[in-house]
Scaffold this active site. Structure first.
Site, PDB file in Angstrom:
ATOM      1  N   GLY A 100       0.775  -1.377   0.074  1.00  0.00           N
ATOM      2  CA  GLY A 100       0.011  -0.175   0.150  1.00  0.00           C
ATOM      3  C   GLY A 100       0.726   1.374   0.001  1.00  0.00           C
ATOM      4  O   GLY A 100       1.894   1.177   0.037  1.00  0.00           O
ATOM      5  N   GLY A 102       2.408   3.623   1.543  1.00  0.00           N
ATOM      6  CA  GLY A 102       3.118   3.588   2.737  1.00  0.00           C
ATOM      7  C   GLY A 102       3.536   5.127   3.061  1.00  0.00           C
ATOM      8  O   GLY A 102       3.593   5.584   4.182  1.00  0.00           O
ATOM      9  N   LYS A 122       4.542  12.345  -2.361  1.00  0.00           N
ATOM     10  CA  LYS A 122       5.414  11.244  -1.812  1.00  0.00           C
ATOM     11  C   LYS A 122       6.043  11.854  -0.656  1.00  0.00           C
ATOM     12  O   LYS A 122       6.804  12.606  -1.152  1.00  0.00           O
ATOM     13  CB  LYS A 122       6.244  10.838  -3.120  1.00  0.00           C
ATOM     14  CG  LYS A 122       6.891   9.412  -2.706  1.00  0.00           C
ATOM     15  CD  LYS A 122       7.393   8.656  -3.980  1.00  0.00           C
ATOM     16  CE  LYS A 122       8.388   7.506  -3.659  1.00  0.00           C
ATOM     17  NZ  LYS A 122       8.914   6.929  -4.990  1.00  0.00           N
ATOM     18  N   ASP A 134       8.466   5.468   8.283  1.00  0.00           N
ATOM     19  CA  ASP A 134       7.872   6.792   8.982  1.00  0.00           C
ATOM     20  C   ASP A 134       7.181   7.533   8.012  1.00  0.00           C
ATOM     21  O   ASP A 134       6.569   8.655   8.131  1.00  0.00           O
ATOM     22  CB  ASP A 134       9.183   7.500   9.063  1.00  0.00           C
ATOM     23  CG  ASP A 134      10.345   7.742   7.871  1.00  0.00           C
ATOM     24  OD1 ASP A 134       9.581   7.511   6.708  1.00  0.00           O
ATOM     25  OD2 ASP A 134      11.340   8.478   8.313  1.00  0.00           O
ATOM     26  N   GLY A 135       6.855   7.116   6.660  1.00  0.00           N
ATOM     27  CA  GLY A 135       5.895   7.865   5.536  1.00  0.00           C
ATOM     28  C   GLY A 135       6.756   9.131   5.166  1.00  0.00           C
ATOM     29  O   GLY A 135       6.178   9.638   4.338  1.00  0.00           O
ATOM     30  N   ARG A 192       3.512  13.883  -7.461  1.00  0.00           N
ATOM     31  CA  ARG A 192       3.383  12.974  -8.650  1.00  0.00           C
ATOM     32  C   ARG A 192       2.029  13.127  -9.347  1.00  0.00           C
ATOM     33  O   ARG A 192       1.111  13.238  -8.632  1.00  0.00           O
ATOM     34  CB  ARG A 192       3.878  11.623  -8.539  1.00  0.00           C
ATOM     35  CG  ARG A 192       5.049  11.273  -7.457  1.00  0.00           C
ATOM     36  CD  ARG A 192       5.340   9.799  -7.631  1.00  0.00           C
ATOM     37  NE  ARG A 192       4.414   9.005  -6.821  1.00  0.00           N
ATOM     38  CZ  ARG A 192       5.099   7.637  -6.677  1.00  0.00           C
ATOM     39  NH1 ARG A 192       6.093   7.408  -7.111  1.00  0.00           N
ATOM     40  NH2 ARG A 192       4.085   7.074  -6.231  1.00  0.00           N
ATOM     41  N   ARG A 199      -1.537  -0.241  -9.458  1.00  0.00           N
ATOM     42  CA  ARG A 199      -0.494  -0.999  -9.919  1.00  0.00           C
ATOM     43  C   ARG A 199      -1.055  -2.441  -9.904  1.00  0.00           C
ATOM     44  O   ARG A 199      -2.046  -2.835  -9.599  1.00  0.00           O
ATOM     45  CB  ARG A 199       0.456  -1.032  -8.663  1.00  0.00           C
ATOM     46  CG  ARG A 199       1.089   0.319  -8.426  1.00  0.00           C
ATOM     47  CD  ARG A 199       0.875   0.517  -6.778  1.00  0.00           C
ATOM     48  NE  ARG A 199       1.168   2.001  -6.495  1.00  0.00           N
ATOM     49  CZ  ARG A 199       2.303   2.729  -6.790  1.00  0.00           C
ATOM     50  NH1 ARG A 199       3.573   1.667  -6.697  1.00  0.00           N
ATOM     51  NH2 ARG A 199       2.537   3.840  -6.191  1.00  0.00           N
ATOM     52  N   ASP A 268       4.363  -4.347  -7.167  1.00  0.00           N
ATOM     53  CA  ASP A 268       3.735  -3.319  -6.745  1.00  0.00           C
ATOM     54  C   ASP A 268       4.282  -2.066  -7.366  1.00  0.00           C
ATOM     55  O   ASP A 268       3.873  -0.939  -7.213  1.00  0.00           O
ATOM     56  CB  ASP A 268       4.054  -3.249  -5.184  1.00  0.00           C
ATOM     57  CG  ASP A 268       5.425  -3.287  -4.712  1.00  0.00           C
ATOM     58  OD1 ASP A 268       6.070  -4.145  -5.106  1.00  0.00           O
ATOM     59  OD2 ASP A 268       6.001  -2.266  -3.974  1.00  0.00           O
ATOM     60  N   ASN A 269       5.279  -2.096  -8.211  1.00  0.00           N
ATOM     61  CA  ASN A 269       5.955  -0.950  -8.833  1.00  0.00           C
ATOM     62  C   ASN A 269       5.803  -1.205 -10.427  1.00  0.00           C
ATOM     63  O   ASN A 269       6.235  -0.536 -10.971  1.00  0.00           O
ATOM     64  CB  ASN A 269       7.387  -0.839  -8.530  1.00  0.00           C
ATOM     65  CG  ASN A 269       7.748  -0.647  -7.114  1.00  0.00           C
ATOM     66  OD1 ASN A 269       6.916  -0.037  -6.469  1.00  0.00           O
ATOM     67  ND2 ASN A 269       8.960  -0.737  -6.713  1.00  0.00           N
TER      68      ASN A 269
HETATM   69  P1  AMP Z   1       9.261   0.855  -2.699  1.00  0.00           P
HETATM   70  O1  AMP Z   1      10.210  -0.405  -2.807  1.00  0.00           O
HETATM   71  O2  AMP Z   1       9.779   2.012  -2.428  1.00  0.00           O
HETATM   72  O3  AMP Z   1       8.214   0.721  -3.956  1.00  0.00           O
HETATM   73  O4  AMP Z   1       8.341   0.569  -1.445  1.00  0.00           O
HETATM   74  C1  AMP Z   1       7.792  -0.742  -1.184  1.00  0.00           C
HETATM   75  C2  AMP Z   1       6.736  -0.335  -0.102  1.00  0.00           C
HETATM   76  O5  AMP Z   1       7.336   0.250   0.920  1.00  0.00           O
HETATM   77  C3  AMP Z   1       5.652   0.574  -0.454  1.00  0.00           C
HETATM   78  O6  AMP Z   1       4.494   0.207   0.183  1.00  0.00           O
HETATM   79  C4  AMP Z   1       5.862   1.913   0.103  1.00  0.00           C
HETATM   80  O7  AMP Z   1       4.847   2.743   0.114  1.00  0.00           O
HETATM   81  C5  AMP Z   1       6.677   1.186   1.459  1.00  0.00           C
HETATM   82  N1  AMP Z   1       7.647   2.349   1.869  1.00  0.00           N
HETATM   83  C6  AMP Z   1       8.947   2.611   1.401  1.00  0.00           C
HETATM   84  N2  AMP Z   1       9.262   3.717   2.362  1.00  0.00           N
HETATM   85  C7  AMP Z   1       8.713   3.940   3.151  1.00  0.00           C
HETATM   86  C8  AMP Z   1       8.648   4.976   3.848  1.00  0.00           C
HETATM   87  N3  AMP Z   1       9.706   5.861   4.421  1.00  0.00           N
HETATM   88  N4  AMP Z   1       7.478   5.178   5.018  1.00  0.00           N
HETATM   89  C9  AMP Z   1       6.611   4.375   5.057  1.00  0.00           C
HETATM   90  N5  AMP Z   1       6.251   3.279   3.861  1.00  0.00           N
HETATM   91  C10 AMP Z   1       7.446   3.156   2.873  1.00  0.00           C
HETATM   92 MG    MG Z   2       6.732   1.356  -4.700  1.00  0.00          MG
END
Ligand code: AMP
Ligand code: MG
Length: 525
Positions: A100, A102, A122, A134-135, A192, A199, A268-269
């Site tokens: 999801g 995040g 983002k 931490d989002g 963005r 996805r 997810d990407n």
């Molecule tokens: P990514 O590999 O960057 O596509 O991230 C994979 C998952 O981790 C997705 O669900 C992102 O929303 C979550 N995510 C990555 N970085 C963070 C962050 N700093 N805080 C919260 N969720 C994150």
């Molecule tokens: Mg991602």
């Protein structure tokens, strides 16, 4: 700012009934309402005016306090309710369950000039999907996403866009190398923009949870809004899968054309619209090495290496097919689409590579000419962008000498990192290849000049080389945003000569070979 808000996602899809922003599994819902986090000292670094234009935001409005506040999450637009999307995904080949948004928060959707755009921040704070993180996002990764998504757009590669890049004014703790040395970095937010951020994993989550009802609601929504020629029945769902396969394949062909390595092709990407999405530890090919990946998390298996991107695209499509299966209940048509992928890819790849070489006519030896080129390019480190751009200068009257002279390579000489290696077997291969290439050019009717003009629209002069982004980041870290602006401008016209930008048409400097952030990137962002 008077945006024409037109929220289809919220109106047509089920929401999470719990409003509290706590980390949890969200069932039978496509999104959760969340509020972006207020930031300490928001500051705008750069705005993509053409993206603002797409949304109906004037240049003057981009300079307003309202723009700054809205696109850093400090003010919510009237008539909107921000939300985070629920999705799952296969990460590095394994089902990871719920992921999801995040750290992405959707502000809403805008309808302008008959086009629908979803807007997303983002790095604007935590959501129910933040898991243990931490989002937030840091400046270095935000600059990379901002510059690269716009650069890709101007290269003609399907991609999500970026409206703005801002500092949050907050500090964010990151262990960049995952080696126990965490430190504070500057927080940043990228806004963005895309027709949709759905996805493959948005669909996978509902079939994994055996929730065909929500799956069907989401698929029907996607078809109505983004695949209007697909009917809402089994045949339509099959057609949908066929079109997603084609778009995914076409996107990957474009990546191969410009030398882009995504780095984290988890499901997810993977955008359901075939857009390049989620710019993390991506990189650009310098030496033409099909095994290269910038992602240090993937150095062992190199799953997402340059030369494997088409296979991974297919693997991801197989996962999407599995996710859609409950609505189709017939394996054969899906298998047939997947089976066609490899042959279609091979044919389109050949067409793309021929275009890079300036070849327009048919010759059955072209496949061999191209595979032999890929072999010889890897024999000594050869810069992909410089090689193909300068290849357009090779004349069909070039004489390739029999003796050990290097002059026949003079047009492409700048592409070699170690010209001293152009001897013995390597030189022999080059002579053989160039001789065949020049003979092949003689079959083409176009003059050298015309062929060069066409090739220059296919082989970019400027790409966001790994070290270029790092120079922009190092300057921005010292509050100097001039390089971000300079690169943004150069990359808006990647096929133009731009003599004033010549310094960016250069091989990677030696210092960048092993520097973190240039050739090696972790997922930490
Ligand atoms: P990514 O590999 O960057 O596509 O991230 C994979 C998952 O981790 C997705 O669900 C992102 O929303 C979550 N995510 C990555 N970085 C963070 C962050 N700093 N805080 C919260 N969720 C994150
Ligand atoms: Mg991602």
């Amino acid at each position: 700012m008077n945006l024409n808000i037109n929220d289809t996602f919220l109106k047509e899809l089920p929401s999470d009934p719990i409003n509290e922003n706590s980390r949890r599994q969200v069932l039978r819902a496509c999104y959760s309402y969340v509020s972006p986090r207020k930031t300490k000292a928001p500051q705008l670094i750069h705005v993509a005016k053409s993206v603002a234009n797409l949304l109906g935001i004037s240049e003057e409005e981009t300079q307003s306090q309202e723009f700054l506040k809205v696109f850093t999450g400090n003010q919510v637009l009237p008539n909107t309710t921000p939300y985070a999307m629920c999705y799952g995904g296969h990460q590095f080949g394994h089902w990871a369950g719920q992921l999801g948004d995040g750290r992405a928060i959707n502000l809403g959707e805008v309808l302008h000039n008959n086009k629908q755009w979803a807007i997303q921040l983002k790095g604007a704070g935590e959501t129910p999907y933040s898991r243990t993180a931490d989002g937030l996002a840091v400046l270095r990764s935000s600059i990379r996403e901002y510059l690269c998504s716009e650069a890709m757009h101007y290269l003609g590669v399907p991609t999500t866009r970026a409206l703005s890049l801002s500092l949050s004014g907050d500090e964010v703790m990151r262990d960049m190398l995952y080696d126990g040395n965490a430190a504070y970095e500057k927080g940043a937010i990228v806004c963005r923009v895309a027709p949709s951020f759905l996805r493959f994993g948005s669909f996978e989550i509902f079939s994994a949870r055996q929730d065909p009802k929500t799956l069907k609601t989401l698929v029907d929504y996607t078809l109505r809004n983004f695949y209007p020629n697909c009917e809402l029945n089994k045949q339509g769902y099959i057609q949908f899968f066929r079109e997603v396969s084609t778009r995914t394949l076409d996107m990957i062909i474009e990546w191969q054309r410009v030398g882009f390595v995504h780095g984290v092709m988890n499901t997810d990407n993977m955008s359901i619209l075939g857009l390049t999405i989620d710019y993390g530890p991506y990189g650009w090919l310098e030496g033409y090495d099909k095994r290269w990946t910038p992602n240090t998390t993937d150095t062992e298996h190199k799953r997402y290496q340059f030369g494997n991107q088409s296979n991974i695209g297919l693997w991801n499509l197989l996962k999407l097919a599995n996710a859609l299966y409950p609505l189709i209940e017939e394996a054969e048509p899906l298998e047939e689409i997947l089976a066609n992928y490899k042959t279609t890819f091979a044919a389109k790849y050949l067409g793309m590579m021929k275009a890079k070489l300036g070849l327009t006519t048919q010759n059955t030896d072209d496949i061999k000419l191209i595979t032999d080129l890929e072999t010889v390019l890897a024999k000594t480190e050869t810069d992909m962008t410089i090689f193909f751009r300068n290849l357009a200068k090779v004349s069909k009257t070039l004489e390739v000498p029999v003796k050990d002279e290097l002059s026949f390579l003079s047009e492409v000489m700048d592409a070699f990192y170690k010209p001293e290696e152009l001897k013995g077997e390597v030189l022999f291969f080059w002579k053989d290849w160039m001789k065949r290439y020049v003979a092949r050019l003689q079959e083409e009717t176009a003059t050298d000049e015309v062929r060069k003009q066409v090739m220059d629209t296919i082989n970019p002069k400027y790409v966001l080389r790994n070290y270029m982004a790092q120079i922009a980041i190092d300057a921005a870290d010292k509050y100097d945003y001039s390089v971000v602006g300079e690169l943004f401008t150069v990359l808006e016209k990647p096929y133009n000569e731009q003599p004033e930008a010549q310094k960016w048409f250069a091989k990677r400097p030696e210092w960048a070979r092993t520097k973190v952030g240039c050739s090696m990137l972790s997922c930490s962002s």
